[in-house]
Motif scaffolding. Sequence first.
Motif, PDB file in Angstrom:
ATOM      1  N   PHE A 243      36.941  31.002  32.000  1.00  0.00           N
ATOM      2  CA  PHE A 243      35.942  30.623  32.996  1.00  0.00           C
ATOM      3  C   PHE A 243      36.480  30.839  34.410  1.00  0.00           C
ATOM      4  N   ASP A 244      37.743  30.503  34.609  1.00  0.00           N
ATOM      5  CA  ASP A 244      38.364  30.660  35.925  1.00  0.00           C
ATOM      6  C   ASP A 244      38.441  32.136  36.309  1.00  0.00           C
ATOM      7  N   THR A 245      38.743  32.983  35.341  1.00  0.00           N
ATOM      8  CA  THR A 245      38.855  34.423  35.590  1.00  0.00           C
ATOM      9  C   THR A 245      37.498  35.030  35.945  1.00  0.00           C
TER      10      THR A 245
ATOM     11  N   TYR B  57      47.256  35.983  41.257  1.00  0.00           N
ATOM     12  CA  TYR B  57      45.939  35.352  41.381  1.00  0.00           C
ATOM     13  C   TYR B  57      45.212  35.878  42.620  1.00  0.00           C
ATOM     14  N   ALA B  58      45.631  35.431  43.790  1.00  0.00           N
ATOM     15  CA  ALA B  58      44.995  35.891  45.026  1.00  0.00           C
ATOM     16  C   ALA B  58      45.202  37.395  45.223  1.00  0.00           C
ATOM     17  N   THR B  59      46.345  37.906  44.779  1.00  0.00           N
ATOM     18  CA  THR B  59      46.627  39.339  44.915  1.00  0.00           C
ATOM     19  C   THR B  59      45.570  40.172  44.207  1.00  0.00           C
ATOM     20  N   ILE B  60      45.068  39.659  43.083  1.00  0.00           N
ATOM     21  CA  ILE B  60      44.044  40.374  42.328  1.00  0.00           C
ATOM     22  C   ILE B  60      42.743  40.441  43.136  1.00  0.00           C
ATOM     23  N   CYS B  61      42.432  39.375  43.862  1.00  0.00           N
ATOM     24  CA  CYS B  61      41.230  39.368  44.707  1.00  0.00           C
ATOM     25  C   CYS B  61      41.350  40.426  45.801  1.00  0.00           C
ATOM     26  N   ILE B  62      42.541  40.535  46.384  1.00  0.00           N
ATOM     27  CA  ILE B  62      42.771  41.543  47.423  1.00  0.00           C
ATOM     28  C   ILE B  62      42.608  42.943  46.836  1.00  0.00           C
ATOM     29  N   LEU B  63      43.177  43.150  45.646  1.00  0.00           N
ATOM     30  CA  LEU B  63      43.029  44.431  44.964  1.00  0.00           C
ATOM     31  C   LEU B  63      41.559  44.738  44.709  1.00  0.00           C
ATOM     32  N   GLY B  64      40.809  43.732  44.252  1.00  0.00           N
ATOM     33  CA  GLY B  64      39.382  43.917  43.995  1.00  0.00           C
ATOM     34  C   GLY B  64      38.637  44.290  45.262  1.00  0.00           C
TER      35      GLY B  64
ATOM     36  N   ILE C 240      34.527  43.669  37.095  1.00  0.00           N
ATOM     37  CA  ILE C 240      35.235  44.034  35.871  1.00  0.00           C
ATOM     38  C   ILE C 240      36.700  44.352  36.172  1.00  0.00           C
ATOM     39  N   VAL C 241      36.958  45.054  37.277  1.00  0.00           N
ATOM     40  CA  VAL C 241      38.342  45.385  37.653  1.00  0.00           C
ATOM     41  C   VAL C 241      39.158  44.109  37.857  1.00  0.00           C
ATOM     42  N   ILE C 242      38.595  43.150  38.610  1.00  0.00           N
ATOM     43  CA  ILE C 242      39.312  41.898  38.889  1.00  0.00           C
ATOM     44  C   ILE C 242      39.582  41.134  37.593  1.00  0.00           C
ATOM     45  N   ILE C 243      38.564  41.023  36.743  1.00  0.00           N
ATOM     46  CA  ILE C 243      38.702  40.280  35.487  1.00  0.00           C
ATOM     47  C   ILE C 243      39.719  40.946  34.566  1.00  0.00           C
TER      48      ILE C 243
END
Length: 201
Positions: free
Chosen positions: A91-93, A148-155, A178-181
Amino acid sequence: MFSLLDIIGTMAFAMSGALTAMNKRLDPFGVFIIAFVTAVGGGTVRDVLIGRTPVGWMLDLKYVYVIILGFILSVIFRKKFDKLRTSLFLFDTIGLGVFTLIGLERGILTGLHPIICIALGTMTACFGGVTRDILCNEIPVIFRREIYATICILGGIVFFVLKEWNLNDDILYLVTCIVIILVRLMAVKYKWYLPALEHKR
């Protein structure tokens, strides 16, 4: 697609908060409060920063209804979530992917620079979880070694790269989420971590 993802993200974060609170054995009111602040915390910080007040959930009661529904479903089916940590993580992802996208879009609508939009997307996705973890006496995920936050930046970077290709908005939203998840799932599965900074005396 954007409205649908908005509802999905709100529901996912509400259930993430409720599951965390139940894991801490809080009473029903406490569980609801944690579900609520998890779902609206990031969006509230974002809206205040861009001067969009009253904040979104105060102007549209659908968010309140969705949070209440997420809370009720979490309580009713709590025994079905036998692997609580797995359910919480999923759910968090989902919330992470969707809320990053929402923050990016709000920044674009406000006419902000892409870098600031990515920062807003990261805040929108992470600050609800930070509030949840602090209230539940946990070290926030954003401050642990877990990516965690790094993935948001990547997205956010992926979003603006794809936007330059003039893709259909629905496809753009879907691919970014989908990329972030997927990256978050892979980071946990393959134990990808950022190196810890140590200070040796």
